[in-house]
Design a protein around this motif. Structure first.
Motif: not given
Length: 370
Positions: A306-308, A312, A361-362, A365
Motif C-alpha cells: 500500500l502507498k502511504a 510503501e 487500508k484507508q 494510506q
C-alpha cells in the motif's frame, strides 16, 4: 463532514490543539535530528541491548495453548525462579481455563482483551510481572513448541534450536541454567524455558511473544518497546466510527472499534527498525492467530503493498483457523522510515476485521510523516 482534531503528542503527552469541521487529522511529534533523511528501510544500529532473563512456559490445551512469560533484569527473575517453578506445577486446566496457586509475594490483576491475567511480583523495581495468554493450538504440537520457543530465544539474542532439542528436553530436571526442560502438572506436560541473554530496550515492556503482542486472544498487548533513536511527526485521517483508545508510552495512537456487538482495537507503534525485520514480524502476527510461519519467498504472495505518501506499507490480512476458539484476525501494516519500523495493527474478531478492512487500508494510506 467529520470533525477535525489536530493533536500533537510531545513526549507521549496528548494535547488537543483545535477542532473544526473536516476530516480528523492527528499528529505525534518528538524531536528529530535534522541531519536524517527519509528511507524505506531502517538505516541505523539497533538500540543498546541489556542483559535479560526470561522464564516462560507453554501449557498445551485444546483448542488453545496457554502461555506464561516473565521477562526482566537477570537478578530479579533469578530470585523468582523457584516461585515460578512451583507456580507452574500448580497450573491445571478446567473447562480449558487455567487455575493455579499464587506464591505469597505475587498478586493477580485482571487481564485485558487478549491477556487472560497479569501476575505481579510485589515490591519489585522495575516492576516484574508474568503474563498469561491463550493462543490457538496448531495441529503439530512439536512444531508449535519449536516456533514459539525459537521466537522467545530470538528475543534475547539466542540461536534457534531444533526438534531434536525439543524431544531431548522431556524429563530434564528444572534448573535456572537449563534452557529447556519439562514439568508435570496432572496429566499435562509443560514445556519451560529459562533463557539468559540480551534484549534491546526495556525488557519489561516486551510482550509474551516474539516481539510481543497487544494482549492475548482478544487482542495482544503492545508490540515490543525498542526505544527509537529518533522519532517523527505522524499525521493520519481517522475513519468514521473509530473511537480514541488507550494510547501513550510506545502507543502513538490507538482506536477502539465496535460493530455487531463485537469489539476490536487498532494500535500504531514505532520500534527500532533494524531490530524488527519484516518477515519475523509477519510470522509473529501469523502465530498470534494460529497460522504457520511462511518463508521469504512466500511473503509477496501473502502480503500486499500500500502507498502511504511516498512510502510503501506492507499489508497482511491474517484470519485464524475456522476451528480456533476464539477465532481472531489481524490486519497489519508495517512501514519502514529512517531508523524506525511503524506497526499499524487491528486485532479483533474475524467478522469485525472483514467489516473494517477497507477502512483500515484507508487509514494506513492516509499516514504521513513530517
Amino acid at each position: 463532514m467529520k470533525q477535525i482534531c489536530l493533536v500533537t503528542l510531545i513526549a507521549f503527552i496528548t494535547l488537543t490543539v483545535g477542532c473544526q469541521k473536516q476530516d480528523e487529522i492527528t499528529s505525534y511529534t518528538v524531536s528529530k535530528d535534522a541531519s536524517q533523511e527519509d528511507s524505506s528501510r531502517p538505516n541505523i544500529s539497533a538500540a543498546p541491548a541489556k542483559p535479560t532473563r526470561m522464564l516462560a512456559a507453554i501449557v498445551p490445551g485444546s483448542p488453545q495453548n496457554w502461555f506464561f512469560k516473565m521477562t526482566g533484569e537477570p537478578d530479579q527473575v533469578k530470585a523468582e525462579f523457584e516461585n515460578f517453578i512451583q507456580f507452574m506445577k500448580s497450573v491445571t486446566l478446567k473447562n480449558d481455563k487455567p487455575e493455579w496457586k499464587l506464591p505469597d509475594n505475587w498478586t493477580q490483576e485482571p487481564g485485558n482483551s487478549m491477556r487472560f491475567a497479569t501476575l505481579k511480583v510485589k515490591d519489585t523495581a522495575p516492576a516484574l510481572e508474568l503474563s498469561v495468554m491463550p493462543l490457538p493450538a496448531r495441529d503439530d504440537q512439536t512444531e508449535d513448541l519449536l516456533s514459539n520457543i525459537n521466537r522467545w530465544r530470538g528475543q534475547v539474542g539466542l540461536d534457534s534450536i531444533s526438534e531434536d532439542d525439543i524431544k531431548a528436553a522431556t524429563g530434564k530436571s528444572p534448573a535456572l541454567d537449563t534452557e529447556l526442560f519439562t514439568l508435570k502438572s496432572g496429566d499435562e506436560t509443560i514445556s519451560v524455558v529459562s533463557l539468559n541473554g540480551k534484549m534491546a530496550g526495556n525488557p519489561m515492556s516486551r510482550a509474551p511473544f516474539a516481539s510481543g503482542m497487544m494482549g492475548g486472544p482478544g487482542g495482544p498487548a503492545a508490540e515490543p518497546s525498542n526505544p527509537p533513536a529518533a522519532a517523527a511527526q505522524i499525521k493520519y485521517e481517522t475513519p468514521e466510527g473509530w473511537q480514541p483508545g488507550r494510547s501513550g508510552g510506545m502507543r502513538k495512537a490507538a482506536f477502539n472499534i465496535t460493530g455487531g456487538g463485537e469489539t476490536g482495537e487498532v494500535t500504531v507503534i514505532d520500534l527500532t527498525g533494524e531490530s524488527n525485520p519484516l518477515l519475523l514480524n509477519v510470522n509473529r502476527w501469523r502465530g498470534q492467530v494460529g497460522l504457520k510461519d511462511i518463508t521469504e519467498a512466500e511473503l509477496p504472495q501473502q502480503s500486499e503493498q500500500l502507498k502511504a505518501g511516498d512510502l510503501e506499507a506492507t499489508y497482511v490480512k491474517l484470519i485464524g483457523p475456522e476451528d480456533a476458539k476464539p477465532r481472531i484476525a489481524i490486519l497489519g501494516a508495517i512501514i519502514y522510515r529512517d531508523n524506525l519500523a511503524w506497526f499499524v495493527k487491528f486485532t479483533g474478531p474475524v467478522p469485525l476485521a472483514e467489516q473494517e478492512q477497507d477502512r483500515f487500508k484507508q487509514f494506513v494510506q492516509s499516514i504521513r510523516f513530517e
